[in-house]
Design a protein around this motif. Structure first.
Motif, PDB file in Angstrom:
ATOM      1  N   ALA A   5      54.946 -27.714  -8.773  1.00  0.00           N
ATOM      2  CA  ALA A   5      54.327 -28.872  -8.141  1.00  0.00           C
ATOM      3  C   ALA A   5      54.161 -28.551  -6.665  1.00  0.00           C
ATOM      4  O   ALA A   5      55.045 -27.972  -6.039  1.00  0.00           O
ATOM      5  CB  ALA A   5      55.200 -30.106  -8.333  1.00  0.00           C
ATOM      6  N   ARG A   6      53.012 -28.904  -6.107  1.00  0.00           N
ATOM      7  CA  ARG A   6      52.810 -28.707  -4.669  1.00  0.00           C
ATOM      8  C   ARG A   6      52.336 -30.015  -4.066  1.00  0.00           C
ATOM      9  O   ARG A   6      51.747 -30.852  -4.737  1.00  0.00           O
ATOM     10  CB  ARG A   6      51.840 -27.573  -4.383  1.00  0.00           C
ATOM     11  CG  ARG A   6      50.479 -27.731  -4.953  1.00  0.00           C
ATOM     12  CD  ARG A   6      49.654 -26.445  -4.773  1.00  0.00           C
ATOM     13  NE  ARG A   6      48.426 -26.535  -5.506  1.00  0.00           N
ATOM     14  CZ  ARG A   6      47.293 -27.021  -5.026  1.00  0.00           C
ATOM     15  NH1 ARG A   6      47.222 -27.444  -3.782  1.00  0.00           N
ATOM     16  NH2 ARG A   6      46.216 -27.068  -5.765  1.00  0.00           N
ATOM     17  N   LYS A   7      52.636 -30.198  -2.804  1.00  0.00           N
ATOM     18  CA  LYS A   7      52.311 -31.447  -2.125  1.00  0.00           C
ATOM     19  C   LYS A   7      50.884 -31.398  -1.586  1.00  0.00           C
ATOM     20  O   LYS A   7      50.480 -30.445  -0.932  1.00  0.00           O
ATOM     21  CB  LYS A   7      53.299 -31.674  -0.987  1.00  0.00           C
ATOM     22  CG  LYS A   7      53.163 -33.040  -0.380  1.00  0.00           C
ATOM     23  CD  LYS A   7      54.297 -33.343   0.571  1.00  0.00           C
ATOM     24  CE  LYS A   7      54.007 -34.685   1.182  1.00  0.00           C
ATOM     25  NZ  LYS A   7      55.097 -35.496   1.466  1.00  0.00           N
ATOM     26  N   LYS A  12      52.114 -35.141  -5.355  1.00  0.00           N
ATOM     27  CA  LYS A  12      52.414 -33.790  -5.816  1.00  0.00           C
ATOM     28  C   LYS A  12      51.453 -33.488  -6.955  1.00  0.00           C
ATOM     29  O   LYS A  12      51.155 -34.359  -7.772  1.00  0.00           O
ATOM     30  CB  LYS A  12      53.855 -33.689  -6.294  1.00  0.00           C
ATOM     31  CG  LYS A  12      54.840 -33.792  -5.148  1.00  0.00           C
ATOM     32  CD  LYS A  12      56.231 -33.515  -5.603  1.00  0.00           C
ATOM     33  CE  LYS A  12      57.177 -33.598  -4.413  1.00  0.00           C
ATOM     34  NZ  LYS A  12      58.551 -33.388  -4.793  1.00  0.00           N
TER      35      LYS A  12
END
Length: 75
Positions: A5-7, A12
């Motif tokens: 998961a990336r912001k 996210k």
């Protein structure tokens, strides 16, 4: 295969790997008991569709020993 998961902004996001081909444009997302995340294609509920309900008789007669005991109707 794994993804992280990336912001992005206040959310996210997960990147969909190239070998997975989404079949629908919109998905429902659920989180399971043990942290699993499930994406499921969003489908309309036909029992909440006024057009479907108008076109279909949802009454159900119940019979036991060839004798009717009631009539069910879905609201």
């Amino acid at each position: 295969m794994s993804v992280k998961a990336r912001k992005v902004g206040n959310s996210k996001v997960f990147t969909i790997p190239q070998n997975i081909k989404p079949t629908d444009g919109e998905y429902e997302v659920f989180q399971g008991r043990h942290g699993s995340i499930v994406f499921s294609p969003k489908k309309t509920n036909i029992f909440k569709d006024k057009k479907f309900l108008k076109e279909h008789n949802l009454k159900q007669k119940e019979e036991f020993n060839d004798e009717s005991i009631g009539e069910e109707e879905i609201d």
